[in-house]
Scaffold this active site. Structure first.
Site, mmCIF file in Angstrom:
data_model
loop_
_atom_site.group_PDB
_atom_site.id
_atom_site.type_symbol
_atom_site.label_atom_id
_atom_site.label_comp_id
_atom_site.label_asym_id
_atom_site.label_seq_id
_atom_site.Cartn_x
_atom_site.Cartn_y
_atom_site.Cartn_z
ATOM 1 N N ASP A 324 -33.215 44.295 -13.650
ATOM 2 C CA ASP A 324 -33.760 43.295 -14.572
ATOM 3 C C ASP A 324 -32.869 42.054 -14.541
ATOM 4 O O ASP A 324 -31.643 42.155 -14.698
ATOM 5 C CB ASP A 324 -33.840 43.849 -15.996
ATOM 6 N N ASN A 332 -36.319 29.722 -16.805
ATOM 7 C CA ASN A 332 -37.644 29.129 -17.011
ATOM 8 C C ASN A 332 -37.573 27.929 -17.941
ATOM 9 O O ASN A 332 -38.222 26.904 -17.713
ATOM 10 C CB ASN A 332 -38.612 30.173 -17.576
ATOM 11 N N ASP A 341 -40.526 31.170 -10.864
ATOM 12 C CA ASP A 341 -41.323 31.997 -9.953
ATOM 13 C C ASP A 341 -40.712 32.005 -8.552
ATOM 14 O O ASP A 341 -40.746 33.029 -7.849
ATOM 15 C CB ASP A 341 -42.766 31.486 -9.882
ATOM 16 N N GLU A 366 -39.623 39.912 -15.048
ATOM 17 C CA GLU A 366 -38.471 39.827 -14.161
ATOM 18 C C GLU A 366 -37.862 41.199 -13.882
ATOM 19 O O GLU A 366 -36.681 41.311 -13.564
ATOM 20 C CB GLU A 366 -37.409 38.903 -14.779
#
Length: 463
Positions: A324, A332, A341, A366
């Protein structure tokens, strides 16, 4: 939008044109009161979305669980925000429509050298919330079990962590939330999933006008908004929705192929058959592949897991690594979702190259997963640390900006006993690795936490 918390000596004035939604004040992450007294949680967000898309004010009354049921029995312009169906509840409630699915699991204390016992037998106390579906489920299916009841989930888990009880039945996501909140992710483990059921909105029995109003209002909430709310509060896989016309279109192509076989040339039939096979192959690929990263999705990983189990030799074990990204929301927020992305795509490309024997998958958001055969725990430790170091040393260059990320990893090795490997379930492996991954985050992130067990049903030992 007004919000209210209910207390025994409090009185709520219910206006006729305002819908009141009631639920538990400590059912995290579905509904609870924050430190400043505001309602929070998945179901709170759902009913706030209901109010937004229907231009209808919604108030919240958050109580102890048994009090929410008593409150609904009083009738009025009110709705239960979400609960499981039962015969007893159908006596005083009309259920509207399902909202989300929920799992009910039996959790037992995780002792490092404990022995496997049958918990659901008479004479052993199992903790539950008073008036809950879990309590009625045990009464119906395991009547000999002694139930230790508590007013709400917070008191239930306080009792569990203080050693008052050694087993409890609770919703899986609720249990995970409290174990992480109390920093005790390995104190209890899920021994078995008892049921998977949808939770429904419900209105007082016989209020047909309100039943129709709420049913219509729920249908006005867009599907993408429901998915956003679910992914905000619960770690879930990404589910790809196919257009409603897709299956009818495939059926139509097949019918046209049959008509063509009768009335036109056999060559045309051949061409259409080939095209249909390619389309079906492509659909199977879509169904098992994450569209952004082109890694396997959860469905594809399950398929690979099923194929891998019988291939393992007596010298091999099953290894699962859960990865993770740390603080990915900051990436972001700082650089935009498009750049975020790109980081996910680069990480997926790295995992494809790194994994020689096994499969890499994106479980959602993620979170990534590697499933592979391994010789022993040391081999899996080396592999997980190699991944962690490589990612931490990688610089992603996007538009002149250098982006660095780290990962937290949970990994688990199964038994090397062939008969026990045959009994393994992917959900159990992922659940164990997920607890270890959150432990790595709690310890500062950019870390690897590993565990070994003779089977995922026996206690996990921290390494």
């Amino acid at each position: 939008m007004s919000t209210f918390a209910w207390a025994d000596d409090a009185y709520l004035s219910e206006e006729k044109d305002i819908l009141v939604a009631t639920h538990s004040s400590v059912w995290k992450p579905y509904s609870y009161l924050s430190d400043d007294g505001q309602p929070k949680g998945l179901l709170v967000d759902f009913w706030q979305a209901y109010g937004q898309y229907n231009h209808e004010p919604v108030q919240f009354v958050l109580l102890d669980w048994a009090d929410t049921l008593a409150y609904m029995k009083e009738g009025g312009n009110r709705v239960h925000a979400g609960l499981l169906k039962s015969t007893e509840r159908e006596d005083y409630l009309d259920f509207v429509a399902p909202i989300f699915n929920i799992d009910g699991s039996l959790y037992i204390r995780n002792e490092a050298r404990g022995t496997k016992t049958d918990t659901l037998v008479g004479g052993k106390a199992v903790g539950v919330v008073a008036g809950s579906y879990e309590s009625s489920y045990l009464t119906e299916h395991y009547p000999d079990v002694e139930q230790q009841t508590y007013a709400n989930n917070e008191r239930l888990f306080d009792a569990a962590f203080s050693g008052e009880i050694d087993a409890l039945v609770a919703d899986s996501q609720v249990a995970n939330f409290y174990m992480l909140t109390f920093d005790k992710p390995l104190t209890f483990v899920a021994e078995q999933i008892l049921y998977t059921r949808p939770i429904y909105a419900a209105v007082p029995k016989g209020n047909q006008a309100l039943l129709a109003q709420v049913r219509e209002g729920m249908s006005n909430i867009p599907a993408e908004e429901l998915l956003r709310i679910k992914q905000k509060w619960i770690n879930t896989e990404r589910v790809e929705a196919y257009p409603a016309w897709l299956i009818p279109s495939i059926v139509l192509v097949m019918l046209l192929g049959a008509v063509t076989y009768i009335f036109i040339l056999k060559r045309m039939v051949y061409k259409r058959t080939v095209a249909l096979r390619r389309a079906n192959a492509r659909l199977r690929e879509f169904a098992n592949t994450d569209p952004l990263t082109q890694l396997l999705n959860r469905r594809g990983l399950e398929t690979y897991f099923t194929r891998l189990k019988p291939k393992l030799s007596r010298q091999q074990e099953m290894g699962l690594i859960l990865i993770d990204l740390d603080h990915f929301k900051q990436v972001n927020d700082t650089y935009g979702h498009m750049q975020g992305d790109k980081v996910l795509v680069h990480l997926a490309s790295y995992l494809k190259r790194f994994v020689k024997k096994g499969a890499a998958a994106r479980l959602g958001g993620e979170e990534f997963c590697i499933l592979c055969p391994t010789q022993d725990l040391d081999a899996l430790i080396e592999m997980a640390n190699h991944i962690r170091c490589d990612i931490a040393e990688t610089v992603f260059e996007f538009g002149g900006a250098d982006i660095r990320v780290t990962v937290s990893i949970g990994a688990i090795v199964s038994s090397d006993v062939v008969e026990e490997i045959k009994q393994l379930e992917l959900d159990a492996l992922i659940h164990a690795a997920d607890l270890l991954m959150y432990r790595a985050k709690d310890r500062g992130r950019n870390q690897v936490m590993l565990a070994s067990s003779q089977s995922v049903k026996t206690p996990i030992v921290e390494i």
